[in-house]
Write a protein that holds these residues in place. Structure first.
Motif, PDB file in Angstrom:
ATOM      1  N   ILE A  42       5.412  -6.063  41.403  1.00 55.14           N
ATOM      2  CA  ILE A  42       4.810  -5.641  40.132  1.00 55.14           C
ATOM      3  C   ILE A  42       3.405  -6.209  39.972  1.00 55.14           C
ATOM      4  CG2 ILE A  42       6.998  -5.196  38.953  1.00 55.14           C
ATOM      5  CD1 ILE A  42       6.605  -7.951  37.568  1.00 55.14           C
ATOM      6  N   GLY A  43       2.722  -6.364  41.078  1.00 52.12           N
ATOM      7  CA  GLY A  43       1.333  -6.788  41.015  1.00 52.12           C
ATOM      8  C   GLY A  43       1.077  -8.239  41.334  1.00 52.12           C
ATOM      9  N   GLY A  44       2.121  -9.039  41.513  1.00 52.30           N
ATOM     10  CA  GLY A  44       1.947 -10.431  41.898  1.00 52.30           C
ATOM     11  C   GLY A  44       1.809 -11.383  40.721  1.00 52.30           C
ATOM     12  N   ARG A  45       1.582 -12.615  41.097  1.00 53.23           N
ATOM     13  CA  ARG A  45       1.499 -13.702  40.113  1.00 53.23           C
ATOM     14  C   ARG A  45       0.296 -13.526  39.192  1.00 53.23           C
ATOM     15  NH1 ARG A  45       1.670 -19.099  43.482  1.00 53.23           N
ATOM     16  NH2 ARG A  45       1.062 -19.790  41.435  1.00 53.23           N
ATOM     17  N   VAL A  46       0.471 -13.965  37.959  1.00 54.17           N
ATOM     18  CA  VAL A  46      -0.630 -14.003  37.006  1.00 54.17           C
ATOM     19  C   VAL A  46      -0.559 -15.312  36.232  1.00 54.17           C
ATOM     20  CG1 VAL A  46      -0.822 -11.482  36.780  1.00 54.17           C
ATOM     21  CG2 VAL A  46       0.628 -12.741  35.210  1.00 54.17           C
ATOM     22  N   ASP A  47      -1.702 -15.716  35.670  1.00 49.11           N
ATOM     23  CA  ASP A  47      -1.744 -16.982  34.938  1.00 49.11           C
ATOM     24  C   ASP A  47      -1.266 -16.801  33.500  1.00 49.11           C
ATOM     25  OD1 ASP A  47      -3.905 -16.009  33.363  1.00 49.11           O
ATOM     26  OD2 ASP A  47      -5.379 -16.851  34.744  1.00 49.11           O
ATOM     27  N   ALA A  48      -1.157 -17.909  32.782  1.00 48.28           N
ATOM     28  CA  ALA A  48      -0.609 -17.898  31.424  1.00 48.28           C
ATOM     29  C   ALA A  48      -1.423 -17.016  30.483  1.00 48.28           C
ATOM     30  CB  ALA A  48      -0.521 -19.325  30.881  1.00 48.28           C
ATOM     31  N   PHE A  49      -2.742 -16.990  30.638  1.00 50.44           N
ATOM     32  CA  PHE A  49      -3.560 -16.144  29.774  1.00 50.44           C
ATOM     33  C   PHE A  49      -3.259 -14.670  30.010  1.00 50.44           C
ATOM     34  CE2 PHE A  49      -7.445 -13.751  28.800  1.00 50.44           C
ATOM     35  CZ  PHE A  49      -7.549 -14.046  27.444  1.00 50.44           C
ATOM     36  N   GLN A  50      -3.089 -14.288  31.273  1.00 46.56           N
ATOM     37  CA  GLN A  50      -2.749 -12.894  31.593  1.00 46.56           C
ATOM     38  C   GLN A  50      -1.348 -12.537  31.099  1.00 46.56           C
ATOM     39  OE1 GLN A  50      -3.715 -13.557  35.736  1.00 46.56           O
ATOM     40  NE2 GLN A  50      -5.234 -11.928  35.664  1.00 46.56           N
ATOM     41  N   VAL A  51      -0.433 -13.498  31.143  1.00 48.86           N
ATOM     42  CA  VAL A  51       0.916 -13.260  30.611  1.00 48.86           C
ATOM     43  C   VAL A  51       0.839 -13.024  29.108  1.00 48.86           C
ATOM     44  CG1 VAL A  51       3.223 -14.233  30.269  1.00 48.86           C
ATOM     45  CG2 VAL A  51       2.038 -14.569  32.451  1.00 48.86           C
ATOM     46  N   TRP A  52      -0.010 -13.771  28.423  1.00 48.71           N
ATOM     47  CA  TRP A  52      -0.219 -13.542  26.988  1.00 48.71           C
ATOM     48  C   TRP A  52      -0.606 -12.076  26.763  1.00 48.71           C
ATOM     49  CZ3 TRP A  52       0.210 -15.408  22.162  1.00 48.71           C
ATOM     50  CH2 TRP A  52      -0.583 -14.817  21.164  1.00 48.71           C
ATOM     51  N   GLY A  53      -1.519 -11.572  27.578  1.00 47.96           N
ATOM     52  CA  GLY A  53      -1.940 -10.175  27.470  1.00 47.96           C
ATOM     53  C   GLY A  53      -0.804  -9.211  27.727  1.00 47.96           C
ATOM     54  N   ARG A  54       0.067  -9.545  28.661  1.00 49.78           N
ATOM     55  CA  ARG A  54       1.205  -8.669  28.952  1.00 49.78           C
ATOM     56  C   ARG A  54       2.207  -8.664  27.795  1.00 49.78           C
ATOM     57  NH1 ARG A  54       1.977  -8.414  35.441  1.00 49.78           N
ATOM     58  NH2 ARG A  54      -0.244  -8.173  35.817  1.00 49.78           N
ATOM     59  N   LEU A  55       2.417  -9.825  27.189  1.00 52.05           N
ATOM     60  CA  LEU A  55       3.295  -9.883  26.020  1.00 52.05           C
ATOM     61  C   LEU A  55       2.690  -9.076  24.870  1.00 52.05           C
ATOM     62  CD1 LEU A  55       5.793 -10.911  24.503  1.00 52.05           C
ATOM     63  CD2 LEU A  55       4.514 -13.013  24.012  1.00 52.05           C
ATOM     64  N   ALA A  56       1.395  -9.247  24.645  1.00 56.58           N
ATOM     65  CA  ALA A  56       0.722  -8.471  23.594  1.00 56.58           C
ATOM     66  C   ALA A  56       0.788  -6.980  23.911  1.00 56.58           C
ATOM     67  CB  ALA A  56      -0.729  -8.935  23.449  1.00 56.58           C
ATOM     68  N   GLY A  57       0.617  -6.624  25.178  1.00 59.48           N
ATOM     69  CA  GLY A  57       0.719  -5.226  25.585  1.00 59.48           C
ATOM     70  C   GLY A  57       2.116  -4.670  25.385  1.00 59.48           C
ATOM     71  N   GLN A  58       3.117  -5.503  25.628  1.00 59.27           N
ATOM     72  CA  GLN A  58       4.501  -5.081  25.433  1.00 59.27           C
ATOM     73  C   GLN A  58       4.747  -4.755  23.960  1.00 59.27           C
ATOM     74  OE1 GLN A  58       7.280  -7.886  27.127  1.00 59.27           O
ATOM     75  NE2 GLN A  58       9.022  -6.932  26.144  1.00 59.27           N
ATOM     76  N   ILE A  59       4.240  -5.598  23.075  1.00 58.15           N
ATOM     77  CA  ILE A  59       4.374  -5.344  21.638  1.00 58.15           C
ATOM     78  C   ILE A  59       3.540  -4.128  21.252  1.00 58.15           C
ATOM     79  CG2 ILE A  59       3.885  -6.284  19.342  1.00 58.15           C
ATOM     80  CD1 ILE A  59       4.498  -9.098  20.644  1.00 58.15           C
TER      81      ILE A  59
END
Length: 178
Positions: A42-59
């Motif tokens: 699914i695109g590989g590892r990402v850092d905590a800031f990018q995970v924040w973006g993914r959570l925001a994108g999920q919402i």
């Protein structure tokens, strides 16, 4: 939620609860996205800031499409199991049934249980049938789950610069844009 986000339905199965994404899910998501093995398809590892973006994108997906990925937790413990649900970002060919299990929760039938419930909810609540799952040709575990869910390979495409199989789930496709 609030006025900017929709009411996200809660789906309960025998062992799981599929619920809205929350800020409290961030730590489990950061741990998931830090792992090489869990994220390689699914695109590989990402850092905590990018995970924040993914959570925001999920919402945000819920707000923009009216459906999205649920966070999945064990009913008995409340432990976060993974993310499973419906996604249709702007670059996707069609709405997808997708899944990601967090480390330590595979091999218990949780992915099948949650994906079945999400697919049923997609049809019943949102009119989404005949969903696809985009699966890397090397991702044997996801292929096995798709097959167990009754999906079949429809075709191979290049997706986001990589070969990808489109697996078609049973049912006629019915897009409702909310």
């Amino acid at each position: 939620m609030n006025a900017l986000t929709p009411d996200i339905p809660v789906i309960e199965t025998e062992r799981l609860v599929l619920r809205e994404p929350r800020l409290s899910d961030l730590d489990a998501m950061v741990a998931f996205y830090a792992g090489e093995e869990r994220t390689r398809f699914i695109g590989g590892r990402v850092d905590a800031f990018q995970v924040w973006g993914r959570l925001a994108g999920q919402i945000g997906h819920w707000a923009l499409r009216g459906y999205g990925m649920w966070m999945v937790e064990e009913r008995a413990t409340g432990a976060p199991v993974g993310r499973i649900g419906l996604l249709y970002p702007a670059t996707w060919p069609e709405p997808e049934l997708g899944w990601h299990l967090f480390d330590g929760f595979e091999g218990k039938g949780y992915a099948f249980e949650a994906a079945s419930a999400a697919r049923d909810a997609g049809a019943r609540l949102f009119g989404l049938t005949g969903l696809i799952s985009l699966i890397d040709p090397e991702n044997i575990r996801s292929q096995n789950l798709a097959r167990r869910l009754g999906a079949t390979i429809e075709r191979e495409i290049e997706f986001m610069g990589h070969p990808c199989h489109i697996w078609r789930h049973p049912g006629k496709l019915s897009l409702i844009h909310i």
